[in-house]
Design a protein around this motif. Structure first.
Motif, PDB file in Angstrom:
ATOM      1  N   GLU A 112       0.854  -1.183   0.000  1.00  0.00           N
ATOM      2  CA  GLU A 112       0.000   0.000   0.000  1.00  0.00           C
ATOM      3  C   GLU A 112       0.891   1.235   0.000  1.00  0.00           C
ATOM      4  O   GLU A 112       1.573   1.520   1.006  1.00  0.00           O
ATOM      5  N   PRO A 113       0.938   1.970  -1.111  1.00  0.00           N
ATOM      6  CA  PRO A 113       1.924   3.047  -1.225  1.00  0.00           C
ATOM      7  C   PRO A 113       1.663   4.226  -0.273  1.00  0.00           C
ATOM      8  O   PRO A 113       0.525   4.650  -0.092  1.00  0.00           O
ATOM      9  N   LEU A 114       2.763   4.695   0.347  1.00  0.00           N
ATOM     10  CA  LEU A 114       2.712   5.883   1.215  1.00  0.00           C
ATOM     11  C   LEU A 114       3.168   7.108   0.442  1.00  0.00           C
ATOM     12  O   LEU A 114       2.638   8.200   0.606  1.00  0.00           O
ATOM     13  N   ASP A 115       4.191   6.911  -0.355  1.00  0.00           N
ATOM     14  CA  ASP A 115       4.731   7.966  -1.215  1.00  0.00           C
ATOM     15  C   ASP A 115       5.465   7.248  -2.350  1.00  0.00           C
ATOM     16  O   ASP A 115       5.428   6.013  -2.415  1.00  0.00           O
ATOM     17  N   PRO A 116       6.128   7.952  -3.264  1.00  0.00           N
ATOM     18  CA  PRO A 116       6.725   7.240  -4.405  1.00  0.00           C
ATOM     19  C   PRO A 116       7.796   6.220  -4.011  1.00  0.00           C
ATOM     20  O   PRO A 116       8.158   5.369  -4.831  1.00  0.00           O
ATOM     21  N   VAL A 117       8.331   6.269  -2.784  1.00  0.00           N
ATOM     22  CA  VAL A 117       9.414   5.333  -2.440  1.00  0.00           C
ATOM     23  C   VAL A 117       9.080   4.408  -1.271  1.00  0.00           C
ATOM     24  O   VAL A 117       9.887   3.549  -0.911  1.00  0.00           O
ATOM     25  N   ARG A 118       7.919   4.571  -0.653  1.00  0.00           N
ATOM     26  CA  ARG A 118       7.612   3.755   0.534  1.00  0.00           C
ATOM     27  C   ARG A 118       6.236   3.100   0.416  1.00  0.00           C
ATOM     28  O   ARG A 118       5.355   3.623  -0.261  1.00  0.00           O
ATOM     29  N   TYR A 119       6.098   1.968   1.136  1.00  0.00           N
ATOM     30  CA  TYR A 119       4.803   1.309   1.163  1.00  0.00           C
ATOM     31  C   TYR A 119       4.617   0.589   2.489  1.00  0.00           C
ATOM     32  O   TYR A 119       5.581   0.340   3.219  1.00  0.00           O
ATOM     33  N   LEU A 120       3.365   0.245   2.790  1.00  0.00           N
ATOM     34  CA  LEU A 120       3.053  -0.592   3.952  1.00  0.00           C
ATOM     35  C   LEU A 120       2.759  -1.989   3.426  1.00  0.00           C
ATOM     36  O   LEU A 120       2.071  -2.144   2.422  1.00  0.00           O
ATOM     37  N   SER A 121       3.304  -3.008   4.107  1.00  0.00           N
ATOM     38  CA  SER A 121       3.102  -4.374   3.626  1.00  0.00           C
ATOM     39  C   SER A 121       3.149  -5.350   4.796  1.00  0.00           C
ATOM     40  O   SER A 121       2.995  -4.938   5.952  1.00  0.00           O
ATOM     41  N   ASN A 122       3.349  -6.634   4.527  1.00  0.00           N
ATOM     42  CA  ASN A 122       3.452  -7.633   5.602  1.00  0.00           C
ATOM     43  C   ASN A 122       4.447  -8.716   5.186  1.00  0.00           C
ATOM     44  O   ASN A 122       5.037  -8.645   4.115  1.00  0.00           O
ATOM     45  N   HIS A 123       4.612  -9.724   6.043  1.00  0.00           N
ATOM     46  CA  HIS A 123       5.687 -10.711   5.840  1.00  0.00           C
ATOM     47  C   HIS A 123       5.302 -11.894   4.961  1.00  0.00           C
ATOM     48  O   HIS A 123       6.046 -12.871   4.898  1.00  0.00           O
ATOM     49  N   SER A 124       4.173 -11.848   4.283  1.00  0.00           N
ATOM     50  CA  SER A 124       3.814 -13.009   3.449  1.00  0.00           C
ATOM     51  C   SER A 124       4.839 -13.178   2.318  1.00  0.00           C
ATOM     52  O   SER A 124       5.154 -12.229   1.604  1.00  0.00           O
ATOM     53  N   ALA A 142       1.416  10.165  -1.073  1.00  0.00           N
ATOM     54  CA  ALA A 142       1.969  11.517  -1.295  1.00  0.00           C
ATOM     55  C   ALA A 142       2.596  11.595  -2.688  1.00  0.00           C
ATOM     56  O   ALA A 142       3.192  10.620  -3.163  1.00  0.00           O
ATOM     57  N   GLU A 143       2.456  12.753  -3.308  1.00  0.00           N
ATOM     58  CA  GLU A 143       2.983  12.893  -4.672  1.00  0.00           C
ATOM     59  C   GLU A 143       4.509  12.828  -4.679  1.00  0.00           C
ATOM     60  O   GLU A 143       5.130  12.284  -5.576  1.00  0.00           O
ATOM     61  N   HIS A 144       5.115  13.409  -3.601  1.00  0.00           N
ATOM     62  CA  HIS A 144       6.580  13.418  -3.493  1.00  0.00           C
ATOM     63  C   HIS A 144       7.009  12.729  -2.208  1.00  0.00           C
ATOM     64  O   HIS A 144       6.197  12.552  -1.295  1.00  0.00           O
ATOM     65  N   LYS A 145       8.263  12.348  -2.136  1.00  0.00           N
ATOM     66  CA  LYS A 145       8.794  11.647  -0.957  1.00  0.00           C
ATOM     67  C   LYS A 145       8.507  12.454   0.309  1.00  0.00           C
ATOM     68  O   LYS A 145       8.791  13.667   0.360  1.00  0.00           O
ATOM     69  N   ILE A 146       7.938  11.774   1.324  1.00  0.00           N
ATOM     70  CA  ILE A 146       7.603  12.466   2.580  1.00  0.00           C
ATOM     71  C   ILE A 146       8.914  12.823   3.289  1.00  0.00           C
ATOM     72  O   ILE A 146       9.783  11.972   3.460  1.00  0.00           O
ATOM     73  N   LYS A 147       9.033  14.097   3.704  1.00  0.00           N
ATOM     74  CA  LYS A 147      10.280  14.572   4.320  1.00  0.00           C
ATOM     75  C   LYS A 147      10.225  14.389   5.831  1.00  0.00           C
ATOM     76  O   LYS A 147       9.150  14.397   6.431  1.00  0.00           O
ATOM     77  N   LYS A 148      11.417  14.275   6.437  1.00  0.00           N
ATOM     78  CA  LYS A 148      11.525  14.081   7.880  1.00  0.00           C
ATOM     79  C   LYS A 148      11.385  15.417   8.589  1.00  0.00           C
ATOM     80  O   LYS A 148      12.318  15.917   9.197  1.00  0.00           O
TER      81      LYS A 148
END
Ligand code: PMT
Length: 399
Positions: free
Chosen positions: A199-211, A285-291
């Protein structure tokens, strides 16, 4: 005599696992197979042709240019004689030659000249197995319909630990039996989901699981071997497509939902083995979420329930089967899901103790509205067969 009168050509290439091939010949013969052995030059450094001749009861082939052997049964005749070619062990070199279509000795020539199904039992050092070249070759061979039996993981003769051990003779025999065995799912269509979703959070990150997809891919493989026409909807996993299986790669739960709903209507069997994310970020997010701050709050929205929607279809598959992975009160939660999602059967697995996510073994409890069947702890391949045998019986009772 499960392999009675089956004509099996056993190819042996060079590798320490070649000593197990003697036992393999014995096991195949015990089951009634007519076995002929062909060895590469390097295989003879590990085991003698005489041993294999004595065990198979047939002359052993090792040369393409041997006039006396050609006079007895020529190589083209031998290629036509075989109903199945098994190469065990299949070294990295042998695999590379077969992938490239090289025919520079008796074994590789027979493989190229035969229309029989081909199964390779890879056996090599774990690093050689993981090497990109070997993996590319295996992927090409698998896409051509070559069956890959193993390898297993574990400690190797060289002391390394990892994938590359040849499957044990009895495991190889079981796969040969499955290939020739009854096809209880012949003429049946199966659509199944496997693996995780992202499940994408931003262009470089996602939420997933260990399957890892192993359970679902094992079901796809076993179902194809039992004669089913299989469509496998796979989340992002690093697994080869089982022979004879149509694979559709998807990423998010929404992709999987759309694909499942387009393939499931009117099929005999739908199995939801995927670990689908229950929620997704409201927006990627359209762009990478910043810290920019110490905490980050992500608003999530529920994903559609794929299997519930399949079970509610007008052209509902004859059987709709779910999985439930739980960490506590496994049977109770699974039974609730069975009812809530309108399923015919749910396979419950307890997470932890080296089982369920990412492992090679699992334990399943099959729950229907009226019955509960506890299956033993076993490899995912064996459990897949047990599950499908149960489902084949249920299908055979349906009009
Ligand atoms: O892939 P492996 O590493 O081999 O691991 C196998 C496995 C543990 C992932 C597998 O055996 C398994 O249990 N899969 C289901 C995982 C799970 O927790 O499912 P669930 O309880 O979230 O969902 C129950 C059922 O509804 C499942 O059939 C699931 O595919 C389905 N579902 C869930 C959510 C959703 N949005 N749509 C769905 O279709």
């Amino acid at each position: 005599m499960s392999l009675s009168t089956k004509r099996i050509l056993l190819g042996i290439s060079g590798g320490i696992a070649a000593y197990k091939s003697a036992d393999l010949v014995r096991r195949l013969k015990e089951r009634g197979a007519d076995v002929r052995v062909v060895m590469t030059t390097s295989a003879k450094e590990f085991i003698t042709p005489l041993t294999l001749q004595a065990l198979s009861g047939n002359p052993v082939g090792d040369s393409l240019l041997d006039p006396s052997a050609e006079a007895a049964m020529g190589h083209i005749e031998l290629a036509k004689w075989a109903e199945l070619i098994v190469v065990a062990p299949a070294s990295a070199n042998l695999i590379a030659k077969v992938a490239a279509g090289i025919a520079d000795d008796l074994l590789t020539t027979l493989i190229l000249a035969s229309a029989a199904p081909l199964a390779l039992a890879p056996a090599m050092n774990q690093q050689m197995y993981k090497a990109k070249a070997t993996q590319d070759n295996l992927t090409r061979l698998s896409a051509r319909g070559v069956a890959l039996w193993g390898p297993n993981g574990g400690e190797q003769a060289c002391g390394d630990v990892g994938p590359g051990r040849m499957q044990e003779p009895l495991e190889l025999v079981a796969q040969a039996e499955a290939l020739f065995g009854p096809k209880p799912l012949a003429g049946k269509t199966l659509v199944l989901t496997a693996g995780p979703t992202r499940e994408p959070l931003d262009p470089v990150r996602y939420l997933s699981n260990h399957s890892s997809g192993k359970m679902g891919f094992a079901i796809a493989k076993a179902a194809a071997e039992m004669g089913a026409e299989v469509t496998l909807i796979a989340g992002p996993v690093n697994l080869a497509t089982p022979v004879g299986v149509k694979r559709i790669d998807v990423s998010s739960a929404l992709d999987m939902h759309q694909t499942a709903l387009s393939y499931a209507p009117g099929t005999d069997l739908f199995i939801g083995c995927a670990a689908v994310a229950d929620y997704r970020p409201v927006a990627s997010a359209e762009h990478k979420i910043k810290k920019s701050s110490d905490t980050l709050t992500v608003e999530m929205v529920k994903n559609p329930d794929i299997i519930s929607d399949v079970a509610a279809l007008g052209q509902r598959p004859t059987l709709v089967v779910g999985f439930a992975a739980e960490t506590q009160d496994v049977e109770q939660y699974a039974r609730r899901k069975l009812e809530r999602k309108g399923l015919d059967l749910i396979a419950a697995n307890a997470v932890g103790n080296g089982l369920a996510f990412g492992t090679d073994d699992n334990q399943l409890t099959l729950i229907t509205p009226t019955e509960t069947q506890v299956l033993p702890t076993a490899s995912k391949a064996e459990l897949a067969k047990m599950l499908l045998e149960n489902l084949a019986k249920q299908l055979s009772k349906k009009p």
